[in-house]
Design a protein around this motif. Structure first.
Motif, PDB file in Angstrom:
ATOM      1  N   GLN A 110      -6.448  45.427  -1.143  1.00 48.71           N
ATOM      2  CA  GLN A 110      -7.349  46.142  -2.053  1.00 48.71           C
ATOM      3  C   GLN A 110      -6.559  46.628  -3.265  1.00 48.71           C
ATOM      4  O   GLN A 110      -5.410  47.019  -3.155  1.00 48.71           O
ATOM      5  N   PHE A 111      -7.174  46.567  -4.441  1.00 42.43           N
ATOM      6  CA  PHE A 111      -6.555  47.100  -5.655  1.00 42.43           C
ATOM      7  C   PHE A 111      -7.633  47.736  -6.515  1.00 42.43           C
ATOM      8  O   PHE A 111      -8.821  47.525  -6.307  1.00 42.43           O
ATOM      9  N   GLU A 112      -7.210  48.566  -7.447  1.00 45.95           N
ATOM     10  CA  GLU A 112      -8.148  49.304  -8.283  1.00 45.95           C
ATOM     11  C   GLU A 112      -8.059  48.818  -9.722  1.00 45.95           C
ATOM     12  O   GLU A 112      -6.983  48.544 -10.234  1.00 45.95           O
ATOM     13  N   VAL A 113      -9.206  48.713 -10.351  1.00 47.63           N
ATOM     14  CA  VAL A 113      -9.294  48.371 -11.764  1.00 47.63           C
ATOM     15  C   VAL A 113      -9.889  49.587 -12.476  1.00 47.63           C
ATOM     16  O   VAL A 113     -10.949  50.075 -12.097  1.00 47.63           O
ATOM     17  N   VAL A 114      -9.189  50.093 -13.488  1.00 48.54           N
ATOM     18  CA  VAL A 114      -9.686  51.229 -14.248  1.00 48.54           C
ATOM     19  C   VAL A 114     -10.308  50.707 -15.539  1.00 48.54           C
ATOM     20  O   VAL A 114      -9.679  49.971 -16.297  1.00 48.54           O
ATOM     21  N   VAL A 115     -11.550  51.078 -15.747  1.00 46.16           N
ATOM     22  CA  VAL A 115     -12.290  50.670 -16.939  1.00 46.16           C
ATOM     23  C   VAL A 115     -12.511  51.923 -17.786  1.00 46.16           C
ATOM     24  O   VAL A 115     -13.056  52.912 -17.304  1.00 46.16           O
ATOM     25  N   GLN A 116     -12.052  51.891 -19.027  1.00 46.96           N
ATOM     26  CA  GLN A 116     -12.244  53.018 -19.932  1.00 46.96           C
ATOM     27  C   GLN A 116     -13.357  52.695 -20.914  1.00 46.96           C
ATOM     28  O   GLN A 116     -13.442  51.578 -21.427  1.00 46.96           O
ATOM     29  N   VAL A 117     -14.191  53.677 -21.161  1.00 51.35           N
ATOM     30  CA  VAL A 117     -15.246  53.538 -22.155  1.00 51.35           C
ATOM     31  C   VAL A 117     -14.671  53.995 -23.489  1.00 51.35           C
ATOM     32  O   VAL A 117     -14.010  55.034 -23.570  1.00 51.35           O
ATOM     33  N   VAL A 118     -14.889  53.206 -24.545  1.00 53.14           N
ATOM     34  CA  VAL A 118     -14.345  53.515 -25.871  1.00 53.14           C
ATOM     35  C   VAL A 118     -15.470  53.539 -26.899  1.00 53.14           C
ATOM     36  O   VAL A 118     -16.534  52.952 -26.700  1.00 53.14           O
ATOM     37  N   ASP A 119     -15.206  54.235 -28.003  1.00 43.60           N
ATOM     38  CA  ASP A 119     -16.167  54.239 -29.108  1.00 43.60           C
ATOM     39  C   ASP A 119     -15.862  53.076 -30.046  1.00 43.60           C
ATOM     40  O   ASP A 119     -14.976  52.269 -29.780  1.00 43.60           O
TER      41      ASP A 119
END
Length: 134
Positions: A110-119
Motif C-alpha cells: 500500500q502507498f499514499e498519493v497526496v493530491v493538492q488543490v491549487v488555484d
C-alpha cells in the motif's frame, strides 16, 4: 491571490494640525516594501488623486503570502509613507497537483498519493486537500 481595492486619502498638515486635502490632485504611488517577499505588484501602481483621494482599483499579487505595501506621493514631501500589511491567500480551486514522493513503490504494498488543490496561479489551497490510498 486576486484583486482588492485600496484607497489613499491625502492629508495636509500645518504644524500640529492635519486635515483632508480635499482639493489635491497629486500623484500617488504604491510599491512593495523592501522587506516583502520577492514578487511583482501588478495593476495600476500610480494614480492621480481626485478630491484628495487616490483609488487603486486594480492591484493584484498572484503568489500567496504576506506583503507590505508602501503608499507615497512622489511629487510631494511624504513625511510618513503609508505602510499596509496585506495577506494574500489562494483563490478558488482551479486544478490539482500531485504532491506524492516520486520514489519507487513495491508491488503489492500500500502507498499514499497526496493530491493538492491549487488555484489558477498554482497557490496551494490548504482547505481543499485530499489524500488517496492505493
Amino acid at each position: 491571490a486576486g484583486q482588492q481595492q485600496a484607497v489613499v486619502e491625502l492629508r495636509s498638515c500645518n504644524g500640529a494640525s492635519c486635515g483632508p486635502a480635499s482639493t489635491s490632485k497629486a500623484r500617488v504611488a504604491v510599491e512593495l516594501a523592501s522587506d516583502s517577499p520577492a514578487q511583482t505588484l501588478d495593476g495600476v501602481t500610480v494614480v492621480t488623486a481626485d478630491q484628495g483621494r487616490a483609488d487603486f482599483r486594480n492591484l493584484f499579487l498572484t503568489e500567496a503570502g504576506v506583503y507590505k505595501l508602501r503608499f507615497f506621493a512622489p511629487d510631494l514631501n511624504t513625511v510618513n509613507p503609508g505602510l499596509r500589511t496585506v495577506t494574500v491567500v489562494a483563490a478558488s480551486p482551479a486544478g490539482i497537483r500531485i504532491a506524492s514522493p516520486t520514489t519507487q513503490q513495491t508491488a503489492g504494498q500500500q502507498f499514499e498519493v497526496v493530491v493538492q488543490v491549487v488555484d489558477q496561479f498554482e497557490n496551494h489551497n490548504t482547505e481543499a486537500d485530499m489524500s488517496v490510498v492505493a
